[in-house]
Design a protein around this motif. Structure first.
Motif, mmCIF file in Angstrom:
data_model
loop_
_atom_site.group_PDB
_atom_site.id
_atom_site.type_symbol
_atom_site.label_atom_id
_atom_site.label_comp_id
_atom_site.label_asym_id
_atom_site.label_seq_id
_atom_site.Cartn_x
_atom_site.Cartn_y
_atom_site.Cartn_z
ATOM 1 N N ILE A 76 0.841 -1.148 0.218
ATOM 2 C CA ILE A 76 -0.134 0.064 0.065
ATOM 3 C C ILE A 76 0.804 1.164 -0.070
ATOM 4 O O ILE A 76 1.786 1.274 0.926
ATOM 5 C CB ILE A 76 -0.687 -0.129 1.336
ATOM 6 C CG1 ILE A 76 -1.823 -1.116 1.237
ATOM 7 C CG2 ILE A 76 -1.680 1.330 1.341
ATOM 8 C CD1 ILE A 76 -2.405 -1.400 2.705
ATOM 9 N N ALA A 77 0.695 2.284 -0.939
ATOM 10 C CA ALA A 77 1.247 3.336 -1.013
ATOM 11 C C ALA A 77 0.148 4.507 -0.789
ATOM 12 O O ALA A 77 -1.032 4.506 -1.058
ATOM 13 C CB ALA A 77 2.337 3.650 -2.124
ATOM 14 N N ASP A 78 0.761 5.808 -0.165
ATOM 15 C CA ASP A 78 -0.220 6.915 -0.179
ATOM 16 C C ASP A 78 -0.711 7.661 -1.390
ATOM 17 O O ASP A 78 0.467 7.781 -2.419
ATOM 18 C CB ASP A 78 0.517 8.021 0.773
ATOM 19 C CG ASP A 78 -0.574 8.870 1.554
ATOM 20 O OD1 ASP A 78 -1.608 8.246 1.801
ATOM 21 O OD2 ASP A 78 -0.153 9.954 1.775
ATOM 22 N N GLY A 79 -1.715 7.804 -1.784
ATOM 23 C CA GLY A 79 -2.270 8.051 -2.912
ATOM 24 C C GLY A 79 -3.008 7.400 -4.127
ATOM 25 O O GLY A 79 -3.055 6.190 -3.790
ATOM 26 N N THR A 80 -3.834 8.214 -4.773
ATOM 27 C CA THR A 80 -4.607 7.238 -5.745
ATOM 28 C C THR A 80 -4.542 7.575 -7.265
ATOM 29 O O THR A 80 -5.233 7.338 -8.029
ATOM 30 C CB THR A 80 -6.206 7.542 -5.406
ATOM 31 O OG1 THR A 80 -6.556 8.818 -5.345
ATOM 32 C CG2 THR A 80 -6.498 7.020 -3.977
ATOM 33 N N ASP A 81 -3.560 8.214 -7.353
ATOM 34 C CA ASP A 81 -3.192 8.794 -8.846
ATOM 35 C C ASP A 81 -2.758 7.259 -9.760
ATOM 36 O O ASP A 81 -2.345 6.300 -9.116
ATOM 37 C CB ASP A 81 -1.997 9.896 -8.936
ATOM 38 C CG ASP A 81 -0.650 9.204 -8.307
ATOM 39 O OD1 ASP A 81 0.048 8.645 -9.035
ATOM 40 O OD2 ASP A 81 -0.753 9.558 -6.823
ATOM 41 N N GLY A 90 -3.673 1.793 -3.531
ATOM 42 C CA GLY A 90 -3.642 3.051 -3.146
ATOM 43 C C GLY A 90 -4.510 3.468 -1.875
ATOM 44 O O GLY A 90 -5.443 3.202 -1.549
ATOM 45 N N HIS A 91 -4.005 4.496 -1.033
ATOM 46 C CA HIS A 91 -4.589 4.839 0.121
ATOM 47 C C HIS A 91 -5.058 6.302 -0.021
ATOM 48 O O HIS A 91 -4.530 7.277 -0.801
ATOM 49 C CB HIS A 91 -3.664 5.111 1.323
ATOM 50 C CG HIS A 91 -4.223 5.543 2.444
ATOM 51 N ND1 HIS A 91 -4.139 7.140 2.721
ATOM 52 C CD2 HIS A 91 -4.943 5.066 3.514
ATOM 53 C CE1 HIS A 91 -4.568 7.348 3.855
ATOM 54 N NE2 HIS A 91 -5.198 6.342 4.359
ATOM 55 N N PHE A 92 -6.309 6.411 -0.123
ATOM 56 C CA PHE A 92 -7.119 7.740 -0.419
ATOM 57 C C PHE A 92 -6.574 8.611 0.751
ATOM 58 O O PHE A 92 -6.536 8.670 1.905
ATOM 59 C CB PHE A 92 -8.694 7.481 0.046
ATOM 60 C CG PHE A 92 -9.431 6.839 -1.091
ATOM 61 C CD1 PHE A 92 -9.671 7.632 -2.507
ATOM 62 C CD2 PHE A 92 -9.445 5.528 -1.434
ATOM 63 C CE1 PHE A 92 -10.221 7.003 -3.614
ATOM 64 C CE2 PHE A 92 -10.354 4.915 -2.595
ATOM 65 C CZ PHE A 92 -10.652 5.575 -3.437
ATOM 66 N N GLU A 93 -6.336 9.805 -0.038
ATOM 67 C CA GLU A 93 -5.977 11.010 0.711
ATOM 68 C C GLU A 93 -7.181 11.516 1.917
ATOM 69 O O GLU A 93 -8.144 11.515 1.356
ATOM 70 C CB GLU A 93 -5.760 12.258 -0.252
ATOM 71 C CG GLU A 93 -5.098 13.653 0.227
ATOM 72 C CD GLU A 93 -4.952 14.551 -0.891
ATOM 73 O OE1 GLU A 93 -5.515 15.776 -1.117
ATOM 74 O OE2 GLU A 93 -4.255 14.138 -2.148
ATOM 75 N N VAL A 102 -10.280 3.478 6.913
ATOM 76 C CA VAL A 102 -8.998 3.502 6.094
ATOM 77 C C VAL A 102 -9.726 3.255 4.871
ATOM 78 O O VAL A 102 -10.447 1.878 4.648
ATOM 79 C CB VAL A 102 -8.127 2.356 6.783
ATOM 80 C CG1 VAL A 102 -6.954 2.085 5.892
ATOM 81 C CG2 VAL A 102 -7.736 2.415 7.949
ATOM 82 N N CYS A 103 -9.289 4.061 3.666
ATOM 83 C CA CYS A 103 -10.053 3.627 2.377
ATOM 84 C C CYS A 103 -8.608 3.634 1.512
ATOM 85 O O CYS A 103 -7.821 4.220 1.274
ATOM 86 C CB CYS A 103 -10.746 4.973 1.987
ATOM 87 S SG CYS A 103 -12.138 5.179 3.137
ATOM 88 N N LEU A 104 -8.710 2.232 0.757
ATOM 89 C CA LEU A 104 -7.809 1.852 -0.134
ATOM 90 C C LEU A 104 -8.523 1.532 -1.463
ATOM 91 O O LEU A 104 -9.627 1.183 -1.559
ATOM 92 C CB LEU A 104 -7.326 0.581 0.182
ATOM 93 C CG LEU A 104 -6.937 0.669 1.633
ATOM 94 C CD1 LEU A 104 -6.204 -0.608 2.208
ATOM 95 C CD2 LEU A 104 -5.384 1.827 1.563
ATOM 96 N N CYS A 105 -7.628 1.632 -2.805
ATOM 97 C CA CYS A 105 -8.131 1.371 -4.042
ATOM 98 C C CYS A 105 -7.157 0.512 -4.743
ATOM 99 O O CYS A 105 -6.034 0.919 -4.272
ATOM 100 C CB CYS A 105 -8.855 2.607 -4.736
ATOM 101 S SG CYS A 105 -7.381 3.688 -5.117
ATOM 102 N N SER A 106 -7.774 0.100 -5.602
ATOM 103 C CA SER A 106 -6.518 -0.689 -6.611
ATOM 104 C C SER A 106 -7.259 -1.226 -7.984
ATOM 105 O O SER A 106 -8.774 -1.242 -7.933
ATOM 106 C CB SER A 106 -6.107 -2.111 -6.012
ATOM 107 O OG SER A 106 -5.168 -2.690 -6.966
ATOM 108 N N ILE A 166 -11.813 -0.098 -2.613
ATOM 109 C CA ILE A 166 -12.884 0.183 -3.727
ATOM 110 C C ILE A 166 -12.042 -0.048 -4.931
ATOM 111 O O ILE A 166 -10.854 0.035 -5.172
ATOM 112 C CB ILE A 166 -13.006 1.707 -3.756
ATOM 113 C CG1 ILE A 166 -13.755 2.262 -2.503
ATOM 114 C CG2 ILE A 166 -13.804 2.194 -5.122
ATOM 115 C CD1 ILE A 166 -13.970 3.614 -2.325
ATOM 116 N N THR A 167 -12.646 -0.762 -6.187
ATOM 117 C CA THR A 167 -12.144 -0.858 -7.325
ATOM 118 C C THR A 167 -13.302 -0.528 -8.458
ATOM 119 O O THR A 167 -14.303 -0.469 -8.010
ATOM 120 C CB THR A 167 -11.635 -2.265 -7.623
ATOM 121 O OG1 THR A 167 -10.778 -2.391 -8.721
ATOM 122 C CG2 THR A 167 -12.684 -3.502 -7.534
#
Length: 184
Positions: A76-81, A90-93, A102-106, A166-167
């Motif tokens: 996991i890294a910070d950011g969703t770009d 990505g970790h949502f800003e 804790v919100c994550l996307c991929s 979220i995806t």
């Protein structure tokens, strides 16, 4: 002849004094200690410094594992770009790192970082493990749903500790797959 010598000496003295004066007026830095030098860092650099989990890749702030779908320690890294989610989850800003939501996307396909390809197969009761530098948390899936791509309400802060994944939904650009787990 004396006049020429006097002029030459005056010119040399002037040149030497112009070269020496800056060194005399320059503040002495020899007494400064490296610890006293404060570097100004951006907020992003400070976040990485505090949360970095992997010395070989300072961008990694955590890992996510979901045994049921074979996901094992996805970074996991910070950011969703697109650059971030092209390599990491990505970790949502502006969402929590530990407590709260804790919100994550991929990506779910079409990328080497398509970590969330199977989250649509999760059901209530499945376990999500979230590993950070500070602690490891387990969440129990409570909800699996599709939301509109514009529905940002799932990113809002919550009183309980939860993880929101979220995806995209395959072939439905306007929809997102959303999985919510509550801390056990």
């Amino acid at each position: 002849m004396k006049k020429k010598i006097l002029i030459c000496v005056s010119i040399i003295a002037l040149i030497v004094s112009l070269l020496v004066i800056p060194f005399i007026l320059k503040p002495k830095l020899s007494n400064t200690n490296e610890d006293e030098i404060v570097e100004e860092k951006t907020i992003e650099e400070q976040v990485v410094e505090v949360l970095a989990l992997d010395d070989s890749d300072k961008n990694i702030i955590g890992y996510i594992s979901i045994e049921k779908i074979g996901l094992d320690k996805a970074p996991i890294a910070d950011g969703t770009d697109l650059t971030t989610i092209g390599k990491y989850v990505g970790h949502f800003e502006n969402t929590s790192y530990l407590d709260g939501n804790v919100c994550l996307c991929s990506h779910n396909r079409g990328s080497n970082a398509a970590y969330f390809g199977e989250i649509k197969n999760l059901v209530e009761g499945d376990i999500i493990t979230y590993i950070t530098k500070y602690e490891t948390k387990q969440y129990e899936v409570k909800e699996v749903k599709q939301i509109e791509e514009t529905d940002l309400s799932v990113l809002e802060q919550t009183e309980d500790n939860r993880i929101t994944l979220i995806t995209c939904v395959e072939n439905q650009r306007e929809l997102r797959q959303c999985v919510v787990g509550i801390e056990k």
